[in-house]
Design an enzyme around this catalytic site. Structure first.
Site, PDB file in Angstrom:
ATOM      1  N   GLY A  11       0.789  -1.236   0.000  1.00 42.55           N
ATOM      2  CA  GLY A  11       0.000   0.000   0.000  1.00 42.55           C
ATOM      3  C   GLY A  11       0.814   1.276   0.000  1.00 42.55           C
ATOM      4  O   GLY A  11       0.302   2.349   0.311  1.00 42.55           O
ATOM      5  N   SER A  12       2.081   1.194  -0.389  1.00 46.60           N
ATOM      6  CA  SER A  12       2.892   2.419  -0.355  1.00 46.60           C
ATOM      7  C   SER A  12       2.398   3.437  -1.382  1.00 46.60           C
ATOM      8  O   SER A  12       2.438   4.643  -1.132  1.00 46.60           O
ATOM      9  CB  SER A  12       4.382   2.111  -0.544  1.00 46.60           C
ATOM     10  OG  SER A  12       4.637   1.615  -1.827  1.00 46.60           O
ATOM     11  N   ASN A  13       1.897   2.969  -2.522  1.00 46.14           N
ATOM     12  CA  ASN A  13       1.335   3.916  -3.493  1.00 46.14           C
ATOM     13  C   ASN A  13       0.050   4.543  -2.963  1.00 46.14           C
ATOM     14  O   ASN A  13      -0.163   5.743  -3.128  1.00 46.14           O
ATOM     15  CB  ASN A  13       1.066   3.224  -4.829  1.00 46.14           C
ATOM     16  CG  ASN A  13       2.303   3.157  -5.694  1.00 46.14           C
ATOM     17  OD1 ASN A  13       2.714   4.156  -6.293  1.00 46.14           O
ATOM     18  ND2 ASN A  13       2.936   1.996  -5.740  1.00 46.14           N
ATOM     19  N   LEU A  84      -4.399  -7.068  -7.124  1.00 47.53           N
ATOM     20  CA  LEU A  84      -3.996  -8.221  -7.932  1.00 47.53           C
ATOM     21  C   LEU A  84      -5.133  -8.997  -8.599  1.00 47.53           C
ATOM     22  O   LEU A  84      -4.874  -9.884  -9.402  1.00 47.53           O
ATOM     23  CB  LEU A  84      -3.153  -9.180  -7.083  1.00 47.53           C
ATOM     24  CG  LEU A  84      -1.837  -8.574  -6.585  1.00 47.53           C
ATOM     25  CD1 LEU A  84      -1.055  -9.594  -5.774  1.00 47.53           C
ATOM     26  CD2 LEU A  84      -0.994  -8.056  -7.749  1.00 47.53           C
ATOM     27  N   ASN A 101      -5.127   1.819 -13.424  1.00 44.37           N
ATOM     28  CA  ASN A 101      -4.186   0.926 -12.744  1.00 44.37           C
ATOM     29  C   ASN A 101      -2.766   1.414 -13.032  1.00 44.37           C
ATOM     30  O   ASN A 101      -2.522   2.060 -14.046  1.00 44.37           O
ATOM     31  CB  ASN A 101      -4.358  -0.496 -13.302  1.00 44.37           C
ATOM     32  CG  ASN A 101      -3.387  -1.487 -12.684  1.00 44.37           C
ATOM     33  OD1 ASN A 101      -3.195  -1.509 -11.462  1.00 44.37           O
ATOM     34  ND2 ASN A 101      -2.750  -2.298 -13.509  1.00 44.37           N
ATOM     35  N   HIS A 103       1.052  -0.171 -13.583  1.00 42.44           N
ATOM     36  CA  HIS A 103       1.798  -1.417 -13.792  1.00 42.44           C
ATOM     37  C   HIS A 103       3.293  -1.090 -13.744  1.00 42.44           C
ATOM     38  O   HIS A 103       3.730  -0.125 -14.369  1.00 42.44           O
ATOM     39  CB  HIS A 103       1.424  -2.028 -15.147  1.00 42.44           C
ATOM     40  CG  HIS A 103       2.038  -3.376 -15.336  1.00 42.44           C
ATOM     41  ND1 HIS A 103       1.536  -4.503 -14.734  1.00 42.44           N
ATOM     42  CD2 HIS A 103       3.146  -3.768 -16.010  1.00 42.44           C
ATOM     43  CE1 HIS A 103       2.294  -5.537 -15.048  1.00 42.44           C
ATOM     44  NE2 HIS A 103       3.278  -5.118 -15.819  1.00 42.44           N
ATOM     45  N   ASP A 144      -4.036  -5.792 -17.801  1.00 40.05           N
ATOM     46  CA  ASP A 144      -2.992  -4.903 -18.340  1.00 40.05           C
ATOM     47  C   ASP A 144      -3.159  -4.526 -19.806  1.00 40.05           C
ATOM     48  O   ASP A 144      -2.193  -4.203 -20.482  1.00 40.05           O
ATOM     49  CB  ASP A 144      -1.604  -5.538 -18.150  1.00 40.05           C
ATOM     50  CG  ASP A 144      -1.297  -5.807 -16.686  1.00 40.05           C
ATOM     51  OD1 ASP A 144      -1.777  -5.031 -15.836  1.00 40.05           O
ATOM     52  OD2 ASP A 144      -0.587  -6.772 -16.394  1.00 40.05           O
ATOM     53  N   GLU A 173       6.828   5.679  -9.636  1.00 39.62           N
ATOM     54  CA  GLU A 173       5.419   5.569  -9.211  1.00 39.62           C
ATOM     55  C   GLU A 173       5.066   6.681  -8.234  1.00 39.62           C
ATOM     56  O   GLU A 173       4.047   7.357  -8.390  1.00 39.62           O
ATOM     57  CB  GLU A 173       5.178   4.213  -8.534  1.00 39.62           C
ATOM     58  CG  GLU A 173       5.269   3.060  -9.495  1.00 39.62           C
ATOM     59  CD  GLU A 173       5.089   1.704  -8.828  1.00 39.62           C
ATOM     60  OE1 GLU A 173       4.766   0.761  -9.540  1.00 39.62           O
ATOM     61  OE2 GLU A 173       5.281   1.591  -7.600  1.00 39.62           O
TER      62      GLU A 173
HETATM   63  C1  GRF Z   1       3.575  -1.332  -7.449  1.00 42.78           C
HETATM   64  O1  GRF Z   1       4.844  -1.598  -7.969  1.00 42.78           O
HETATM   65  C2  GRF Z   1       2.557  -1.222  -8.548  1.00 42.78           C
HETATM   66  O2  GRF Z   1       3.074  -0.760  -9.745  1.00 42.78           O
HETATM   67  C3  GRF Z   1       2.112  -2.641  -8.738  1.00 42.78           C
HETATM   68  O3  GRF Z   1       2.141  -3.198  -7.446  1.00 42.78           O
HETATM   69  C4  GRF Z   1       3.069  -2.486  -6.624  1.00 42.78           C
HETATM   70  C5  GRF Z   1       2.313  -2.037  -5.397  1.00 42.78           C
HETATM   71  O4  GRF Z   1       3.151  -1.570  -4.396  1.00 42.78           O
HETATM   72  N1  GRF Z   1       0.868  -2.722  -9.448  1.00 42.78           N
HETATM   73  P1  GRF Z   1       2.483  -0.882  -3.129  1.00 42.78           P
HETATM   74  O5  GRF Z   1       1.488  -1.889  -2.545  1.00 42.78           O
HETATM   75  O6  GRF Z   1       1.819   0.361  -3.573  1.00 42.78           O
HETATM   76  O7  GRF Z   1       3.599  -0.623  -2.156  1.00 42.78           O
END
Ligand code: GRF
Length: 190
Positions: A11-13, A84, A101, A103, A144, A173
């Site tokens: 969940g870092s994004n 996922l 999304n 990727h 994708d 990202e």
């Molecule tokens: C990221 O690299 C994103 O591109 C991919 O899954 C990863 C998720 O990382 N779809 P996080 O859970 O956001 O840390």
């Protein structure tokens, strides 16, 4: 504008996006949705004060439960950040061109079923690619394969390991995903 983030992993994004928009009043994150009870996203969401609603993959695929949750929270836009599972038709039809999304590679290369997380970066290194990057795209019913909105590249050196590529990709990202979302929301208002 109410955004729902879907996340299955660390969940870092998701955290980075929510923090980016914290200073912008018009964008809200009422809920995070996850198919994993034990993923890192839960800890982060708690810190951010955003409730996480969990569902099973069967529920997603075979019922309207997730769609009803989105409607209840008046969600306008959906961001998949490390989610996922395949997004089913009921959500895609309810949110046309409103589900995106990210990727962690330059699609159409290194996409499709099974191409997630470290698998992607390992494949990039094994193929001796000279570059990798990120792809932000609309979501359709094929993994994708939705229309590409944005890509950014990073260099892959012959000495790079998959972990090193992952780090470079994560940096892209964190830098670009919130900005691309912001642009899409601005365009949607026009
Ligand atoms: C990221 O690299 C994103 O591109 C991919 O899954 C990863 C998720 O990382 N779809 P996080 O859970 O956001 O840390």
């Amino acid at each position: 504008m109410n955004i729902a983030i879907f996340a299955s992993g660390s969940g870092s994004n998701a955290e980075n996006i929510i923090q980016y928009f914290a200073a912008r009043n018009e964008v809200h994150f009422p809920i995070i949705l996850s198919n994993k009870q034990d993923a890192g996203i839960h800890e982060r969401a708690k810190r951010l004060g955003v409730p996480v609603i969990c569902f099973t993959s069967k529920e997603l695929k075979e019922t309207d439960n997730v769609l009803n949750i989105l409607k209840e929270h008046q969600i306008d836009f959906i961001v998949l950040a490390g989610f996922l599972l395949k997004v089913p038709a009921n959500l895609i039809n309810a949110y046309p061109n409103k589900i995106i999304n990210i990727h962690p590679a330059l699609l159409p290369k290194y996409g499709g079923k099974g191409m997630y997380g470290s698998h992607v970066h390992e494949a990039v290194v094994a193929a001796k690619e000279k570059e990798s990057g990120i792809t932000i795209h609309y979501v359709n019913e094929m993994y994708d394969e939705g229309q590409i909105i944005f890509q950014a590249k990073c260099e892959v050196l012959p000495s790079d390991t998959a972990d090193m590529v992952a780090e470079k990709v994560h940096e892209l990202e964190y830098n670009f995903f919130p900005k691309v979302i912001e642009e899409l929301l601005t365009d949607a208002k026009k």
